[in-house]
Motif scaffolding. Structure first.
Motif, short mmCIF file in Angstrom:
data_model
loop_
_atom_site.label_atom_id
_atom_site.label_comp_id
_atom_site.label_asym_id
_atom_site.label_seq_id
_atom_site.Cartn_x
_atom_site.Cartn_y
_atom_site.Cartn_z
N LYS A 153 35.07 15.00 62.85
CA LYS A 153 36.43 15.39 62.53
C LYS A 153 36.91 14.73 61.25
N TRP A 154 36.33 13.57 60.91
CA TRP A 154 36.81 12.82 59.76
C TRP A 154 35.81 12.79 58.60
N TRP A 155 34.65 13.42 58.78
CA TRP A 155 33.61 13.34 57.74
C TRP A 155 33.07 14.75 57.47
N THR A 156 33.13 15.15 56.21
CA THR A 156 32.59 16.45 55.78
C THR A 156 31.55 16.23 54.69
N THR A 157 30.45 16.94 54.80
CA THR A 157 29.38 16.78 53.82
C THR A 157 29.15 18.07 53.04
N SER A 158 28.79 17.92 51.78
CA SER A 158 28.42 19.04 50.93
C SER A 158 27.19 18.64 50.14
N LEU A 159 26.10 19.38 50.35
CA LEU A 159 24.81 19.05 49.73
C LEU A 159 24.26 20.28 49.02
N TYR A 160 23.64 20.05 47.87
CA TYR A 160 23.03 21.15 47.11
C TYR A 160 21.77 20.63 46.44
N VAL A 161 20.66 21.38 46.60
CA VAL A 161 19.39 21.04 45.98
C VAL A 161 18.81 22.30 45.35
N ASN A 162 18.36 22.19 44.11
CA ASN A 162 17.74 23.32 43.40
C ASN A 162 16.45 22.84 42.74
N VAL A 163 15.36 23.49 43.06
CA VAL A 163 14.07 23.19 42.43
C VAL A 163 13.60 24.47 41.73
N PHE A 164 13.20 24.36 40.46
CA PHE A 164 12.84 25.55 39.71
C PHE A 164 11.72 25.23 38.71
N ASN A 165 11.02 26.28 38.32
CA ASN A 165 9.96 26.17 37.31
C ASN A 165 10.29 27.10 36.16
N ASN A 166 10.30 26.56 34.95
CA ASN A 166 10.49 27.35 33.74
C ASN A 166 9.18 27.41 32.97
N TYR A 167 8.79 28.63 32.58
CA TYR A 167 7.59 28.81 31.76
C TYR A 167 7.98 29.54 30.49
N PHE A 168 7.72 28.91 29.34
CA PHE A 168 8.02 29.48 28.03
C PHE A 168 6.72 29.88 27.35
N GLU A 169 6.73 31.05 26.74
CA GLU A 169 5.57 31.51 25.98
C GLU A 169 6.05 32.25 24.74
N GLY A 170 5.62 31.76 23.55
CA GLY A 170 6.05 32.40 22.31
C GLY A 170 5.50 31.69 21.10
N VAL A 171 6.25 31.75 20.00
CA VAL A 171 5.84 31.16 18.73
C VAL A 171 7.02 30.40 18.14
N ILE A 172 6.79 29.14 17.73
CA ILE A 172 7.80 28.31 17.06
C ILE A 172 7.19 27.74 15.79
N ASN A 173 7.88 27.93 14.68
CA ASN A 173 7.42 27.42 13.39
C ASN A 173 5.99 27.85 13.09
N GLY A 174 5.65 29.06 13.53
CA GLY A 174 4.32 29.59 13.27
C GLY A 174 3.25 29.10 14.22
N GLN A 175 3.60 28.25 15.18
CA GLN A 175 2.66 27.68 16.13
C GLN A 175 2.88 28.28 17.51
N PRO A 176 1.78 28.60 18.24
CA PRO A 176 1.95 29.16 19.59
C PRO A 176 2.56 28.15 20.54
#
Length: 803
Positions: free
Chosen positions: A647-670
């Motif tokens: 009655k006197w305690w409320t919880t709020s929890l959030y967890v996010n796990v993610f994977n980022n994959y980048f593929e391209g060319v920067i400054n002429g380099q893959p």
């Protein structure tokens, strides 16, 4: 015997009765699962309980004769009470009860204030209730946003949602038209005490603008729904290394056909920013740079609006808003260069002063018309917004040898840089109920934006003893017209909910560099479909599958080719040749009992716009710009849990796990980079002694890949808050202790091609704030819809004078 039983039953019927009624929201829509409590008038003790059905109806039976009143509670709504009822021998039908969202209800001289949870998870969005957290006292909108679930903000003020950059920021459904540092400054000057809620939408429908590849964030400001007059005064003082003071005043009046609302805020904000850049070059030399910025601002914001009901089916309204924010910044940068043997060879020092007077004002007119069929509605909005600033910049650069003897003439740069942005937009929305469980939505929008940026930089020519035009000077004009139309259909069939829509947008833009005598035109038409399917397996489990295609157009400031100088050898520069990035997003979510929500997402983005660092090995110059460099694939899982523990305690929890994959060319380099990261938000709230509350709040981000090249090291923060209701519930005192352990420090690095860079930075985040709020009211609650203007895409992309 039978006669005796029959007569006893009659006698029982004469001493008990029933109470029935129905509950709806302010729009008349039936509310299901509302808790209905029958309370004895003499001591408010509980006599009976009931829950409303899907039609919002309830019934209390076998009630003994006596005096009672009925209370109504539902998550996200104000607790309401019926008038006193006296039960005798007949059934009683209570008039329809309408619950208001998050307001205070005056009942028989007693003010009952709803206690909303900090975070609510809904089918299409996550909602953060700002006032539910004591640690928000004395903070700004930017502070509240940064600790919201799934949000991260990088060192340049860029906002990401669930590990994906490119969000659209709305305020009361209207676009802010700002980006980067200018958006950060705007949110920093908006006191948190003016906010009611923050809505996080990762998959908005086709009714919304298609911009923002990771979703939409909508700040809802406070706007009372009470008849009569009401308002609040909030005073705050915050002490970090430097003082800060966000304050606000709200006043609302509603009577008959007229509803007037207004607010005024003033925020003094003083702080610092410290940054270190350690660069190593291929020839084994190194440049270690340290920059310290002190800044102050006086932000004044005002808003006034009026709604008028012509008749029961027609209402018109307007609102005006404006801001004035004079800002001063002074930075000192020192860079030491070392040879391959680690010996100091030169010292560069720069003093940069920037004064600007950022101004904005806007106007909105709107019309809402209910047509013949119930639920059939037509609405129209027209908006005009203007931003303007004149930035007075001075940068004095000196070079010394290792003995601190000046070498050569200093490089003195100055500029009075005007910027004007004019935005016109209009939209029309139509809603038509097809059947009891189906609805059609359609609409159109047109917007025109013109930005005019002039940078007449001058340097001091010592050979002529006069100021001369610098090579970095330019005059850049950008014009953009977007015309859009959408259609959206949804239908509920038993346990299934289906929704589908498509938005078409035609974009025509012209970017002109007057100095370079170049003009870049773009003209394209794109379709943005959305689809949703929900399945309510039972009362405890609901599943939602959704798909959406979105676009993220370059921010106006990123298209501007001007240089923004830190020192002579370090600067930022825009890129007028940027093209939009497009995103496909798929999400599958499961909600359990309204408190545990799990979401899986897959996102694929093409032509992603990223920060790119370029370096000249000979001159040792380094600058940052934006380019379309790669595709990105994002896969993630997010879990949130929001519920009372006791009655006197409320919880709020959030967890996010993610994977980022980048593929391209920067400054002429893959480029081929994959990184798995995580973030977590936590809030533990405690209530005790009826008028006291406390909170422990914190967030953590693991090592993460930012903008393709930069790797951010782990970072987090813990804050504490305390609150006390005073003056018979009309006043509140809050104490907020933010980042007492000074954990919120950015550290990162990048190693790619010829770039070897270490970055660290810190701001004035360790602070203590005291906040006092006083609420006054005279009237009765009603429910009222908030109106969203036509500005739903362009504001987020503005960039003006930076600090």
């Amino acid at each position: 015997m039978i006669v005796a039983v029959f007569m006893a039953a009659i006698a029982q019927a004469q001493t008990t009765a029933r109470i029935s009624g129905s509950v709806s929201d302010g729009d008349g829509k039936a509310l299901q699962a509302v808790t209905v409590s029958l309370l004895r008038a003499k001591d408010s003790s509980l006599a009976k309980l009931a829950v409303t059905d899907k039609n919002g109806q309830y019934e209390l039976v076998n009630i003994k004769a006596g005096k009672y009143f009925v209370s109504y509670t539902s998550v996200g709504f104000t607790k309401a009470f019926s008038a006193p009822v006296e039960v005798g021998e007949t059934a009683i039908e209570v008039p329809v009860i309408k619950l208001a969202a998050g307001a205070a209800t005056n009942m028989a001289g007693v003010t009952v204030v709803s206690r909303r949870p900090l975070v609510e998870t809904k089918i299409d969005r996550m909602v953060v209730n700002v006032d539910a957290s004591p640690t928000n006292a004395g903070n700004t909108a930017l502070d509240v946003l940064e600790k919201s679930p799934g949000i991260s903000i990088d060192r340049d003020g860029n906002i990401s949602l669930k590990g994906k950059a490119g969000v659209i920021i709305l305020v009361d459904g209207k676009q802010t038209y700002l980006s980067g540092q200018d958006l950060a400054n705007y949110l920093r000057n908006l006191p948190a005490n003016q906010l009611d809620q923050i809505e996080l939408m990762t998959q908005p429908s086709s009714k919304y603008d298609a911009s923002g590849n990771s979703g939409v964030i909508n700040f809802r400001t406070k706007k009372s729904t009470a008849k009569g007059y009401n308002g609040s005064v909030t005073l705050s003082y915050v002490q970090g290394k430097y003082p800060k003071s966000p304050n606000s005043f709200n006043f609302n009046y509603r009577k008959g056909r007229v509803n007037m609302f207004s607010n005024l805020s003033y925020a003094y904000w003083e702080g610092f920013s410290a940054m270190k850049l350690d660069r190593r070059f291929r020839d084994s030399t190194a440049r270690f740079q340290e920059s310290n910025m002190h800044f102050s601002s006086h932000g004044l914001n005002a808003r006034f609006g009026l709604d008028y009901s012509i008749d029961k089916k027609t209402s018109v309204g307007f609102n005006l808003n404006g801001s004035y924010n004079p800002r001063h910044g002074r930075g000192v940068t020192t860079a030491n260069t070392f040879d391959k043997n680690g010996m100091l060879t030169s010292i560069d020092e720069a003093l940069t002063v920037n004064d600007d007077d950022w101004k904005s004002y806007g106007a909105n007119v709107n019309l809402r018309k209910s047509l013949k069929k119930a639920g059939q509605e037509l609405s129209a909005d027209a908006d005009y917004i203007r931003y303007s600033t004149k930035s007075d910049q001075v940068s004095d650069n000196y070079s010394f040898n290792s003995l601190k003897v000046q070498t050569g003439n200093p490089y003195l740069l100055r500029g009075l840089l005007p910027q004007n942005i004019n935005i016109y937009s209009a939209k029309l929305d139509y809603t038509l109920p097809l059947t009891k469980d189906a609805k059609l939505e359609a609409g159109a929008k047109s917007s025109y934006v013109k930005t005019d940026n002039n940078a007449p930089y001058e340097f001091y020519d010592f050979t002529k003893s006069a100021w001369a035009t610098d090579s970095s000077a330019d005059h850049f004009v950008y014009e953009e017209n977007i015309n859009a139309a959408y259609v959206n259909v949804n239908r509920q069939y038993k346990k299934w909910g289906i929704q589908g829509g498509v938005r078409m947008e035609h974009t025509h833009s012209i970017a002109t560099s007057i100095k370079m005598m170049t003009k870049t035109q773009k003209d394209y038409v794109q379709l943005f479909p959305t689809a949703y399917a929900s399945y309510k397996m039972n009362e405890k489990n609901t599943f939602v599958l959704s798909y959406g295609r979105r676009v993220d157009r370059p921010n106006y400031q990123d298209l501007n080719p001007f240089r923004r100088i830190l020192d002579r050898k370090t600067y930022q520069q825009g890129n007028p040749y940027l093209t939009p990035q497009f995103t496909h997003n798929v999400e599958l979510s499961h909600n359990y009992r309204g408190s545990l929500n799990t979401t899986l997402n897959y996102t694929y983005t093409t032509d992603i716009i990223n920060d790119v660092i370029k370096q000249n090995e000979v001159t040792k110059e380094t600058f940052q710009t934006k380019e379309n460099i790669a595709t990105r694939r994002n896969i993630g899982v997010a879990v949130s849990y929001n519920a009372p523990v006791t009655k006197w305690w409320t919880t709020s929890l959030y967890v996010n796990v993610f994977n980022n994959y980048f593929e391209g060319v920067i400054n002429g380099q893959p480029l081929s980079v994959s990184a798995t990261s995580g973030m977590a938000n936590m809030s533990q709230q405690f209530r005790f002694a009826k008028t006291w509350n406390a909170e422990v709040n914190g967030w953590f981000r693991s090592k993460a890949q930012e903008a393709g090249l930069i790797v951010a090291r782990p970072m987090g923060v813990v804050s504490f808050g305390f609150g006390k209701q005073i003056i018979k519930g009309k006043g509140t005192l809050k104490l907020n202790i933010s980042d007492p352990f000074y954990l919120q420090k950015f550290r990162g690095y990048t190693k790619f091609d010829n770039i070897d860079l270490q970055i660290s930075g810190r701001n004035d985040t360790r602070r203590v704030g005291l906040n006092f709020s006083y609420r006054f009211a005279k009237g009765q609650n009603v429910q009222q819809k908030k109106k969203a203007g036509s500005s739903q895409d362009e504001q987020n992309r503005v960039g003006g004078g930076q600090q």
